[in-house]
Write a protein that holds these residues in place. Structure first.
Motif, PDB file in Angstrom:
ATOM      1  N   MET A  37     -20.069  10.370 -11.116  1.00  0.00           N
ATOM      2  CA  MET A  37     -20.856  10.279  -9.755  1.00  0.00           C
ATOM      3  C   MET A  37     -21.095  11.505  -9.270  1.00  0.00           C
ATOM      4  N   ALA A  38     -22.330  11.680  -8.499  1.00  0.00           N
ATOM      5  CA  ALA A  38     -22.987  12.970  -8.000  1.00  0.00           C
ATOM      6  C   ALA A  38     -22.327  13.314  -6.813  1.00  0.00           C
ATOM      7  N   LEU A  39     -20.938  13.856  -7.102  1.00  0.00           N
ATOM      8  CA  LEU A  39     -20.076  13.873  -6.055  1.00  0.00           C
ATOM      9  C   LEU A  39     -18.993  15.154  -6.448  1.00  0.00           C
ATOM     10  N   GLY A  40     -18.879  16.098  -5.683  1.00  0.00           N
ATOM     11  CA  GLY A  40     -17.939  17.317  -6.255  1.00  0.00           C
ATOM     12  C   GLY A  40     -16.575  16.753  -5.534  1.00  0.00           C
ATOM     13  N   VAL A  41     -15.518  16.720  -6.573  1.00  0.00           N
ATOM     14  CA  VAL A  41     -14.219  16.109  -6.118  1.00  0.00           C
ATOM     15  C   VAL A  41     -13.191  17.284  -6.958  1.00  0.00           C
ATOM     16  N   PHE A  42     -12.579  17.914  -6.115  1.00  0.00           N
ATOM     17  CA  PHE A  42     -11.280  18.702  -6.593  1.00  0.00           C
ATOM     18  C   PHE A  42     -10.111  18.091  -6.239  1.00  0.00           C
ATOM     19  N   ALA A  43      -8.919  18.163  -7.016  1.00  0.00           N
ATOM     20  CA  ALA A  43      -7.800  17.807  -6.474  1.00  0.00           C
ATOM     21  C   ALA A  43      -6.611  18.549  -7.334  1.00  0.00           C
ATOM     22  N   LEU A  44      -5.506  18.210  -7.130  1.00  0.00           N
ATOM     23  CA  LEU A  44      -4.384  19.025  -7.796  1.00  0.00           C
ATOM     24  C   LEU A  44      -4.291  18.178  -9.164  1.00  0.00           C
ATOM     25  N   ALA A  45      -4.204  16.887  -9.260  1.00  0.00           N
ATOM     26  CA  ALA A  45      -3.935  16.290 -10.461  1.00  0.00           C
ATOM     27  C   ALA A  45      -4.392  14.497 -10.158  1.00  0.00           C
ATOM     28  N   THR A  46      -4.240  13.852 -11.095  1.00  0.00           N
ATOM     29  CA  THR A  46      -4.556  12.581 -11.021  1.00  0.00           C
ATOM     30  C   THR A  46      -3.146  11.406 -11.031  1.00  0.00           C
ATOM     31  N   HIS A  47      -3.342  10.598 -10.491  1.00  0.00           N
ATOM     32  CA  HIS A  47      -2.094   9.432 -10.396  1.00  0.00           C
ATOM     33  C   HIS A  47      -2.726   7.963 -10.327  1.00  0.00           C
ATOM     34  N   PRO A  48      -2.138   7.227 -11.065  1.00  0.00           N
ATOM     35  CA  PRO A  48      -2.796   5.720 -11.085  1.00  0.00           C
ATOM     36  C   PRO A  48      -2.241   5.118  -9.943  1.00  0.00           C
ATOM     37  N   LEU A  49      -1.175   5.499  -9.280  1.00  0.00           N
ATOM     38  CA  LEU A  49      -0.708   4.543  -8.165  1.00  0.00           C
ATOM     39  C   LEU A  49      -1.659   4.898  -6.899  1.00  0.00           C
ATOM     40  N   LYS A  50      -1.935   3.761  -6.221  1.00  0.00           N
ATOM     41  CA  LYS A  50      -2.588   3.693  -5.032  1.00  0.00           C
ATOM     42  C   LYS A  50      -1.860   4.381  -3.870  1.00  0.00           C
ATOM     43  N   SER A  51      -2.278   4.709  -2.963  1.00  0.00           N
ATOM     44  CA  SER A  51      -1.482   4.963  -1.832  1.00  0.00           C
ATOM     45  C   SER A  51      -1.123   3.745  -0.566  1.00  0.00           C
ATOM     46  N   ILE A  52      -0.245   3.911   0.270  1.00  0.00           N
ATOM     47  CA  ILE A  52      -0.039   2.906   1.189  1.00  0.00           C
ATOM     48  C   ILE A  52      -1.211   2.914   2.295  1.00  0.00           C
ATOM     49  N   LYS A  53      -1.162   1.870   3.155  1.00  0.00           N
ATOM     50  CA  LYS A  53      -1.959   1.926   4.206  1.00  0.00           C
ATOM     51  C   LYS A  53      -1.659   1.654   5.341  1.00  0.00           C
TER      52      LYS A  53
END
Length: 168
Positions: A114-130
């Motif tokens: 995607m044409a978007l800059g994304v920086f993060a610490l790491a990846t994780h497959p689990l989605k967050s709570i809502k």
């Protein structure tokens, strides 16, 4: 105010050394990996402070980005992802320049296209709570730097810098 011209953080620091000495320009500790399809990005900062709940991330990215960078203080949690491909697509659609996550993302392969800059610490497959818990548009601090809404963030392969004013 999206930054359409290429820049290098090292060159910006060299050209604005007075800002480093005056405390108006800061270098974030080297902690992030680049996951987005846009390797160089920057713009005015918008902030969120959340913990393992990305409800406010969707709310923020649903608004016009106008070239801004969403800085998400996720408390450095490595237990779930705060951004996935659907939210990244929303960011692209609404004109965000990038996202910096002090936490994890998922769907990294899709986000990388995607044409978007994304920086993060790491990846994780689990989605967050809502639970719709968190705060928006406040100063957040991590990596030795305070990220203040309206200040400017610049990111590339060499790292992330934050300035009180736009840099030339």
């Amino acid at each position: 105010m999206s930054l359409e011209i290429p820049f290098a953080t090292a060159d910006l620091l060299d050209a604005n050394e007075a800002g480093l000495n005056a405390g108006t320009l800061h270098v974030v500790a080297p902690m992030f990996r680049s996951y987005g399809g846009r390797a160089v990005f920057g713009g005015p900062i918008s902030t969120l402070k959340v913990f393992e709940d990305n409800s406010l991330v969707r709310t923020a990215l649903s608004q016009p980005g106008n070239g801004r960078v969403l800085v998400i203080d996720g408390g450095g949690s490595l237990r779930c992802a705060l951004v996935g491909d659907q939210l990244a697509e929303l960011a692209v659609k609404n004109g965000w320049a990038g996202i910096v996550v002090y936490g994890c993302i998922r769907d990294s392969r899709a986000i990388g296209s995607m044409a978007l800059g994304v920086f993060a610490l790491a990846t994780h497959p689990l989605k967050s709570i809502k639970r719709n818990v968190g705060e928006a548009d406040l100063a957040v601090t991590f990596g030795g730097v305070s990220f203040v809404p309206g200040h400017f963030l610049y990111a590339d392969a060499d790292g992330v810098i934050v300035s009180q004013t736009a840099l030339a």
